[in-house]
Write a protein that holds these residues in place. Structure first.
Motif, PDB file in Angstrom:
ATOM      1  N   LEU A   1      48.082  44.771  44.747  1.00 17.74           N
ATOM      2  CA  LEU A   1      47.381  45.870  45.098  1.00 17.74           C
ATOM      3  C   LEU A   1      47.379  46.991  43.911  1.00 17.74           C
ATOM      4  O   LEU A   1      46.245  47.461  43.586  1.00 17.74           O
ATOM      5  CB  LEU A   1      47.613  46.579  46.481  1.00 17.74           C
ATOM      6  CG  LEU A   1      47.301  45.877  47.677  1.00 17.74           C
ATOM      7  CD1 LEU A   1      47.617  46.582  48.838  1.00 17.74           C
ATOM      8  CD2 LEU A   1      45.600  45.831  47.612  1.00 17.74           C
ATOM      9  N   ARG A   2      48.721  47.166  43.436  1.00 19.87           N
ATOM     10  CA  ARG A   2      48.916  48.076  42.354  1.00 19.87           C
ATOM     11  C   ARG A   2      48.100  47.672  41.022  1.00 19.87           C
ATOM     12  O   ARG A   2      47.332  48.449  40.244  1.00 19.87           O
ATOM     13  CB  ARG A   2      50.106  48.160  41.897  1.00 19.87           C
ATOM     14  CG  ARG A   2      50.962  48.883  43.086  1.00 19.87           C
ATOM     15  CD  ARG A   2      50.610  50.337  42.848  1.00 19.87           C
ATOM     16  NE  ARG A   2      51.374  51.243  43.980  1.00 19.87           N
ATOM     17  CZ  ARG A   2      50.752  51.655  45.217  1.00 19.87           C
ATOM     18  NH1 ARG A   2      49.479  51.345  45.515  1.00 19.87           N
ATOM     19  NH2 ARG A   2      51.247  52.232  46.246  1.00 19.87           N
ATOM     20  N   ARG A   3      47.996  46.389  40.660  1.00 21.52           N
ATOM     21  CA  ARG A   3      47.087  45.759  39.897  1.00 21.52           C
ATOM     22  C   ARG A   3      45.674  46.139  40.035  1.00 21.52           C
ATOM     23  O   ARG A   3      44.745  46.501  39.134  1.00 21.52           O
ATOM     24  CB  ARG A   3      47.584  44.305  39.593  1.00 21.52           C
ATOM     25  CG  ARG A   3      48.683  43.947  38.877  1.00 21.52           C
ATOM     26  CD  ARG A   3      49.001  42.443  38.567  1.00 21.52           C
ATOM     27  NE  ARG A   3      48.165  42.346  37.468  1.00 21.52           N
ATOM     28  CZ  ARG A   3      48.099  41.118  36.803  1.00 21.52           C
ATOM     29  NH1 ARG A   3      49.328  40.276  37.039  1.00 21.52           N
ATOM     30  NH2 ARG A   3      47.188  40.682  35.744  1.00 21.52           N
ATOM     31  N   ALA A   4      45.219  45.978  41.179  1.00 19.32           N
ATOM     32  CA  ALA A   4      43.667  46.117  41.443  1.00 19.32           C
ATOM     33  C   ALA A   4      43.370  47.529  41.391  1.00 19.32           C
ATOM     34  O   ALA A   4      42.272  47.989  41.055  1.00 19.32           O
ATOM     35  CB  ALA A   4      43.364  45.479  42.913  1.00 19.32           C
ATOM     36  N   GLU A   5      44.430  48.507  41.749  1.00 17.38           N
ATOM     37  CA  GLU A   5      44.186  49.780  41.626  1.00 17.38           C
ATOM     38  C   GLU A   5      44.031  50.440  40.443  1.00 17.38           C
ATOM     39  O   GLU A   5      43.408  51.316  40.196  1.00 17.38           O
ATOM     40  CB  GLU A   5      45.631  50.666  42.220  1.00 17.38           C
ATOM     41  CG  GLU A   5      45.291  52.056  42.713  1.00 17.38           C
ATOM     42  CD  GLU A   5      46.225  52.703  43.444  1.00 17.38           C
ATOM     43  OE1 GLU A   5      46.209  53.801  44.170  1.00 17.38           O
ATOM     44  OE2 GLU A   5      47.420  52.081  43.447  1.00 17.38           O
ATOM     45  N   ARG A   6      44.607  49.657  39.351  1.00 17.15           N
ATOM     46  CA  ARG A   6      44.231  50.237  37.823  1.00 17.15           C
ATOM     47  C   ARG A   6      42.978  49.600  37.345  1.00 17.15           C
ATOM     48  O   ARG A   6      42.740  49.709  36.213  1.00 17.15           O
ATOM     49  CB  ARG A   6      45.629  49.907  37.072  1.00 17.15           C
ATOM     50  CG  ARG A   6      46.613  50.413  37.378  1.00 17.15           C
ATOM     51  CD  ARG A   6      47.928  50.217  36.330  1.00 17.15           C
ATOM     52  NE  ARG A   6      48.328  48.920  36.452  1.00 17.15           N
ATOM     53  CZ  ARG A   6      49.600  48.619  37.037  1.00 17.15           C
ATOM     54  NH1 ARG A   6      49.945  49.588  37.861  1.00 17.15           N
ATOM     55  NH2 ARG A   6      50.041  47.434  37.004  1.00 17.15           N
ATOM     56  N   LEU A   7      42.300  48.907  38.020  1.00 18.74           N
ATOM     57  CA  LEU A   7      40.992  48.441  37.592  1.00 18.74           C
ATOM     58  C   LEU A   7      39.988  49.589  37.444  1.00 18.74           C
ATOM     59  O   LEU A   7      39.573  49.883  38.587  1.00 18.74           O
ATOM     60  CB  LEU A   7      40.623  47.116  38.188  1.00 18.74           C
ATOM     61  CG  LEU A   7      41.438  45.948  38.015  1.00 18.74           C
ATOM     62  CD1 LEU A   7      41.090  44.745  38.995  1.00 18.74           C
ATOM     63  CD2 LEU A   7      41.389  45.483  36.719  1.00 18.74           C
TER      64      LEU A   7
END
Length: 271
Positions: free
Chosen positions: A135-141
């Protein structure tokens, strides 16, 4: 107009100059085409599968070829790092090319979403941690669509309770460790022993109450509720018939319904 006769020196020079000029024009056009292709390739993103991981590739400054994408901002390096697929299939993405990073972001989001969803819904802390990582990776997209941002917000809200509970537990451990260190400092003969003693007298009781409250919140209030069992209402036993020779009072008569004969009349009343 005088024409240069064939076979003369001037004719040969003119012909050689024309050939050189045409060759330079052709090379210039080829160079311009190669430069444009290189610029286009340098802006192109692709996805490749390598050793069970989805790797983001970025085109070289050449008409062909690509290398693993390394963002200029070091904070974004983890966002586009290889994604462990953990058994997920992404065959449809391997044949696509993305000329903008926003297009790449929108293509990567479903992959991270599929990896995160079952993990944040798990009861195992390690699985939830893994889901939070995705989720953290997706949030930075940065290039997500509005629909994708809404879905991401829903998943973040779902996992917020777990994160809050974890932070409360961490806070309790830090407070306990701090109080232990203050007690150790107050017992020693050093320049901070007096200050440590004063701090202990000031925060000792509130800290103990806070520790109890945190422990109750983390280990009691957040525990799953036991299933409530609904007991059926107790049946009232039928009244026992009067014993032979017993005197029937008015209260007994009112409590018992009248007895009816076969015709439906009161058996105890007048005919």
């Amino acid at each position: 107009m005088n024409e240069t006769p064939r076979g003369s020196f001037g004719y040969r020079v003119q012909r050689a100059f024309t050939r050189v000029l045409v060759t330079l024009l052709v090379l210039g056009m080829a160079g311009a085409v190669a430069f444009l292709l290189a610029k286009l390739n340098a802006r192109t993103f692709t996805l490749e599968l390598y050793d069970g991981q989805l790797v983001v590739m970025k085109g070289r400054m050449l008409p062909w070829g690509a290398v693993p994408y390394q963002p200029g901002d070091a904070r974004m390096a983890d966002t586009y790092a290889p994604i462990p697929l953990e058994g997920q299939t992404v065959t449809n993405l391997l044949a696509e090319q993305f000329t903008e990073r926003d297009e790449l972001d929108r293509a990567l989001f479903p992959v991270l979403e599929t990896l995160a969803k079952p993990r944040i819904a798990s009861d195992e802390p390690q699985a939830v941690e893994r889901g939070v990582y995705y989720l953290r990776r997706a949030e930075r997209l940065a290039g997500l669509s509005e629909e994708q941002r809404t879905r991401l917000k829903g998943m973040l809200a779902e996992v917020a309770y777990y994160q809050a509970r974890q932070k409360l537990d961490e806070a309790r451990k830090l407070i306990t460790e701090a109080m232990t260190q203050l007690k150790l400092a107050s017992e020693g003969d050093n320049r901070h022993s007096r200050s440590a003693t004063q701090m202990l007298s000031k925060v000792g009781a509130p800290t103990q109450a806070l520790d109890q409250a945190l422990a109750e919140a983390v280990h009691t209030l957040s525990a799953p509720r036991a299933k409530e069992t609904v007991e059926p209402p107790a049946e009232t036993p039928p009244a026992a018939p009067p014993a032979p020779g017993a005197v029937i009072t008015d209260s007994d008569t009112q409590a018992r319904p009248p007895e009816l004969d076969a015709t439906g009349r009161d058996a105890g009343g007048p005919p």
